[in-house]
Design a protein around this motif. Structure first.
Motif, PDB file in Angstrom:
ATOM      1  N   THR A 111      -6.526  12.246   7.038  1.00  0.00           N
ATOM      2  CA  THR A 111      -7.147  10.932   7.213  1.00  0.00           C
ATOM      3  C   THR A 111      -7.333  10.661   8.699  1.00  0.00           C
ATOM      4  O   THR A 111      -6.637  11.226   9.543  1.00  0.00           O
ATOM      5  CB  THR A 111      -6.280   9.810   6.607  1.00  0.00           C
ATOM      6  N   ASN A 112      -8.247   9.766   8.990  1.00  0.00           N
ATOM      7  CA  ASN A 112      -8.429   9.388  10.396  1.00  0.00           C
ATOM      8  C   ASN A 112      -7.488   8.222  10.726  1.00  0.00           C
ATOM      9  O   ASN A 112      -6.792   7.698   9.862  1.00  0.00           O
ATOM     10  CB  ASN A 112      -9.892   9.046  10.687  1.00  0.00           C
ATOM     11  N   TYR A 113      -7.509   7.831  11.977  1.00  0.00           N
ATOM     12  CA  TYR A 113      -6.581   6.810  12.471  1.00  0.00           C
ATOM     13  C   TYR A 113      -6.756   5.472  11.746  1.00  0.00           C
ATOM     14  O   TYR A 113      -5.777   4.834  11.350  1.00  0.00           O
ATOM     15  CB  TYR A 113      -6.794   6.640  13.983  1.00  0.00           C
ATOM     16  N   ILE A 114      -7.991   5.053  11.525  1.00  0.00           N
ATOM     17  CA  ILE A 114      -8.268   3.773  10.867  1.00  0.00           C
ATOM     18  C   ILE A 114      -7.756   3.791   9.427  1.00  0.00           C
ATOM     19  O   ILE A 114      -7.150   2.813   8.954  1.00  0.00           O
ATOM     20  CB  ILE A 114      -9.784   3.463  10.894  1.00  0.00           C
ATOM     21  N   ALA A 115      -7.950   4.909   8.723  1.00  0.00           N
ATOM     22  CA  ALA A 115      -7.474   5.010   7.333  1.00  0.00           C
ATOM     23  C   ALA A 115      -5.951   4.946   7.280  1.00  0.00           C
ATOM     24  O   ALA A 115      -5.387   4.317   6.385  1.00  0.00           O
ATOM     25  CB  ALA A 115      -7.980   6.302   6.694  1.00  0.00           C
ATOM     26  N   ARG A 116      -5.278   5.599   8.224  1.00  0.00           N
ATOM     27  CA  ARG A 116      -3.804   5.543   8.251  1.00  0.00           C
ATOM     28  C   ARG A 116      -3.313   4.122   8.483  1.00  0.00           C
ATOM     29  O   ARG A 116      -2.368   3.660   7.837  1.00  0.00           O
ATOM     30  CB  ARG A 116      -3.252   6.477   9.327  1.00  0.00           C
ATOM     31  N   ILE A 117      -3.952   3.408   9.404  1.00  0.00           N
ATOM     32  CA  ILE A 117      -3.570   2.009   9.648  1.00  0.00           C
ATOM     33  C   ILE A 117      -3.796   1.179   8.388  1.00  0.00           C
ATOM     34  O   ILE A 117      -2.940   0.359   8.018  1.00  0.00           O
ATOM     35  CB  ILE A 117      -4.362   1.434  10.847  1.00  0.00           C
ATOM     36  N   ALA A 118      -4.902   1.388   7.694  1.00  0.00           N
ATOM     37  CA  ALA A 118      -5.192   0.651   6.463  1.00  0.00           C
ATOM     38  C   ALA A 118      -4.150   0.964   5.383  1.00  0.00           C
ATOM     39  O   ALA A 118      -3.679   0.064   4.677  1.00  0.00           O
ATOM     40  CB  ALA A 118      -6.592   0.979   5.968  1.00  0.00           C
ATOM     41  N   ILE A 119      -3.760   2.240   5.255  1.00  0.00           N
ATOM     42  CA  ILE A 119      -2.755   2.626   4.254  1.00  0.00           C
ATOM     43  C   ILE A 119      -1.418   1.969   4.567  1.00  0.00           C
ATOM     44  O   ILE A 119      -0.775   1.379   3.685  1.00  0.00           O
ATOM     45  CB  ILE A 119      -2.617   4.160   4.187  1.00  0.00           C
ATOM     46  N   PHE A 120      -0.985   2.041   5.835  1.00  0.00           N
ATOM     47  CA  PHE A 120       0.305   1.449   6.201  1.00  0.00           C
ATOM     48  C   PHE A 120       0.277  -0.072   6.077  1.00  0.00           C
ATOM     49  O   PHE A 120       1.261  -0.685   5.639  1.00  0.00           O
ATOM     50  CB  PHE A 120       0.732   1.883   7.602  1.00  0.00           C
ATOM     51  N   ALA A 121      -0.831  -0.694   6.425  1.00  0.00           N
ATOM     52  CA  ALA A 121      -0.953  -2.148   6.277  1.00  0.00           C
ATOM     53  C   ALA A 121      -0.919  -2.535   4.799  1.00  0.00           C
ATOM     54  O   ALA A 121      -0.268  -3.510   4.409  1.00  0.00           O
ATOM     55  CB  ALA A 121      -2.239  -2.649   6.933  1.00  0.00           C
ATOM     56  N   GLY A 122      -1.614  -1.754   3.966  1.00  0.00           N
ATOM     57  CA  GLY A 122      -1.598  -2.017   2.521  1.00  0.00           C
ATOM     58  C   GLY A 122      -0.200  -1.886   1.940  1.00  0.00           C
ATOM     59  O   GLY A 122       0.231  -2.720   1.136  1.00  0.00           O
ATOM     60  N   LEU A 123       0.526  -0.853   2.353  1.00  0.00           N
ATOM     61  CA  LEU A 123       1.901  -0.682   1.878  1.00  0.00           C
ATOM     62  C   LEU A 123       2.790  -1.836   2.334  1.00  0.00           C
ATOM     63  O   LEU A 123       3.627  -2.332   1.574  1.00  0.00           O
ATOM     64  CB  LEU A 123       2.470   0.654   2.369  1.00  0.00           C
ATOM     65  N   PHE A 124       2.619  -2.276   3.559  1.00  0.00           N
ATOM     66  CA  PHE A 124       3.397  -3.406   4.068  1.00  0.00           C
ATOM     67  C   PHE A 124       3.114  -4.668   3.256  1.00  0.00           C
ATOM     68  O   PHE A 124       4.041  -5.393   2.877  1.00  0.00           O
ATOM     69  CB  PHE A 124       3.067  -3.629   5.548  1.00  0.00           C
ATOM     70  N   ILE A 125       1.839  -4.919   2.970  1.00  0.00           N
ATOM     71  CA  ILE A 125       1.471  -6.106   2.190  1.00  0.00           C
ATOM     72  C   ILE A 125       2.058  -6.031   0.784  1.00  0.00           C
ATOM     73  O   ILE A 125       2.595  -7.024   0.275  1.00  0.00           O
ATOM     74  CB  ILE A 125      -0.064  -6.268   2.160  1.00  0.00           C
ATOM     75  N   VAL A 126       1.986  -4.853   0.150  1.00  0.00           N
ATOM     76  CA  VAL A 126       2.559  -4.692  -1.198  1.00  0.00           C
ATOM     77  C   VAL A 126       4.057  -4.955  -1.171  1.00  0.00           C
ATOM     78  O   VAL A 126       4.597  -5.652  -2.039  1.00  0.00           O
ATOM     79  CB  VAL A 126       2.239  -3.284  -1.751  1.00  0.00           C
ATOM     80  N   ILE A 127       4.751  -4.418  -0.181  1.00  0.00           N
ATOM     81  CA  ILE A 127       6.198  -4.635  -0.077  1.00  0.00           C
ATOM     82  C   ILE A 127       6.508  -6.116   0.109  1.00  0.00           C
ATOM     83  O   ILE A 127       7.419  -6.665  -0.524  1.00  0.00           O
ATOM     84  CB  ILE A 127       6.796  -3.794   1.062  1.00  0.00           C
ATOM     85  N   MET A 128       5.750  -6.798   0.954  1.00  0.00           N
ATOM     86  CA  MET A 128       5.989  -8.215   1.189  1.00  0.00           C
ATOM     87  C   MET A 128       5.668  -9.051  -0.053  1.00  0.00           C
ATOM     88  O   MET A 128       6.403  -9.983  -0.381  1.00  0.00           O
ATOM     89  CB  MET A 128       5.168  -8.710   2.388  1.00  0.00           C
ATOM     90  N   LEU A 129       4.587  -8.729  -0.742  1.00  0.00           N
ATOM     91  CA  LEU A 129       4.208  -9.506  -1.932  1.00  0.00           C
ATOM     92  C   LEU A 129       5.206  -9.347  -3.065  1.00  0.00           C
ATOM     93  O   LEU A 129       5.571 -10.318  -3.721  1.00  0.00           O
ATOM     94  CB  LEU A 129       2.820  -9.087  -2.418  1.00  0.00           C
ATOM     95  N   PHE A 130       5.657  -8.122  -3.299  1.00  0.00           N
ATOM     96  CA  PHE A 130       6.535  -7.887  -4.443  1.00  0.00           C
ATOM     97  C   PHE A 130       8.009  -7.924  -4.083  1.00  0.00           C
ATOM     98  O   PHE A 130       8.850  -8.060  -4.957  1.00  0.00           O
ATOM     99  CB  PHE A 130       6.184  -6.559  -5.116  1.00  0.00           C
ATOM    100  N   GLY A 131       8.340  -7.812  -2.830  1.00  0.00           N
ATOM    101  CA  GLY A 131       9.741  -7.841  -2.433  1.00  0.00           C
ATOM    102  C   GLY A 131      10.258  -9.230  -2.139  1.00  0.00           C
ATOM    103  O   GLY A 131      11.373  -9.576  -2.495  1.00  0.00           O
ATOM    104  N   TYR A 132       9.454 -10.063  -1.498  1.00  0.00           N
ATOM    105  CA  TYR A 132       9.916 -11.392  -1.093  1.00  0.00           C
ATOM    106  C   TYR A 132      10.244 -12.300  -2.275  1.00  0.00           C
ATOM    107  O   TYR A 132      11.303 -12.921  -2.266  1.00  0.00           O
ATOM    108  CB  TYR A 132       8.885 -12.057  -0.181  1.00  0.00           C
ATOM    109  N   PRO A 133       9.398 -12.400  -3.324  1.00  0.00           N
ATOM    110  CA  PRO A 133       9.748 -13.303  -4.436  1.00  0.00           C
ATOM    111  C   PRO A 133      11.059 -12.928  -5.114  1.00  0.00           C
ATOM    112  O   PRO A 133      11.791 -13.793  -5.558  1.00  0.00           O
ATOM    113  CB  PRO A 133       8.576 -13.162  -5.400  1.00  0.00           C
ATOM    114  N   THR A 134      11.397 -11.641  -5.183  1.00  0.00           N
ATOM    115  CA  THR A 134      12.639 -11.257  -5.851  1.00  0.00           C
ATOM    116  C   THR A 134      13.858 -11.697  -5.062  1.00  0.00           C
ATOM    117  O   THR A 134      14.892 -11.984  -5.638  1.00  0.00           O
ATOM    118  CB  THR A 134      12.686  -9.745  -6.095  1.00  0.00           C
ATOM    119  N   ILE A 135      13.752 -11.751  -3.745  1.00  0.00           N
ATOM    120  CA  ILE A 135      14.884 -12.202  -2.936  1.00  0.00           C
ATOM    121  C   ILE A 135      15.181 -13.670  -3.226  1.00  0.00           C
ATOM    122  O   ILE A 135      16.323 -14.063  -3.405  1.00  0.00           O
ATOM    123  CB  ILE A 135      14.592 -11.992  -1.435  1.00  0.00           C
TER     124      ILE A 135
END
Length: 146
Positions: A111-135
């Motif tokens: 992947t190129n640099y922009i795609a890697r940033i998008a993947i990591f940002a997407g993973l961060f958003i998923v973790i925040m969306l599904f992790g925060y309500p359970t806490i």
């Protein structure tokens, strides 16, 4: 115990790196751990053996997803069930990639640099969306009181 097992494997001509032996050891471990985990839930060894007997001799059939997942209300659990299925698929795919090379290396090679940033940002958003309500729903960090 290990010398006895080694002698049995030599006498039977079992190779430790053979697929059938590795599959047997995984299944054996799964059955033993599952059996042991059931015992505290059912009470006695006799009840545990009866439970396992019922699993393999019961004539009850599965005719729908509701029969298979009787503990899940499919009307209210569709989104979480889809999230679990997608998450499991993502973990499986990552595991397959990880067998050949580390996932970070694979991402940088494919992947190129922009795609890697998008993947990591997407993973961060998923973790925040599904992790925060359970806490907030469970009352915080589970080991906070220890």
């Amino acid at each position: 115990m290990e010398p006895i097992c080694t002698r049995w494997k030599q006498n039977l001509g079992i190779r430790e790196n053979a697929f059938y032996w590795r599959a047997f050891t995984v299944i054996r471990t799964f059955v033993l751990v599952t059996f042991i985990k059931v015992l505290p839930e059912v009470g006695t060894l006799r009840d545990g053996l009866g439970f396992w007997k019922n699993i393999f001799t019961s004539r009850v059939g599965v005719h729908s997803w509701q029969d298979l997942l009787a503990f899940v209300d499919l009307q209210t659990m569709k989104l979480p069930l889809i999230v679990v299925i997608c998450g499991t698929a993502a973990i499986f795919i990552t595991s397959l990639i990880q067998r050949k090379q580390p996932i970070r290396q694979w991402l940088s090679d494919h992947t190129n640099y922009i795609a890697r940033i998008a993947i990591f940002a997407g993973l961060f958003i998923v973790i925040m969306l599904f992790g925060y309500p359970t806490i907030t729903q469970t009352g915080g960090f589970m080991y906070a009181q220890f």
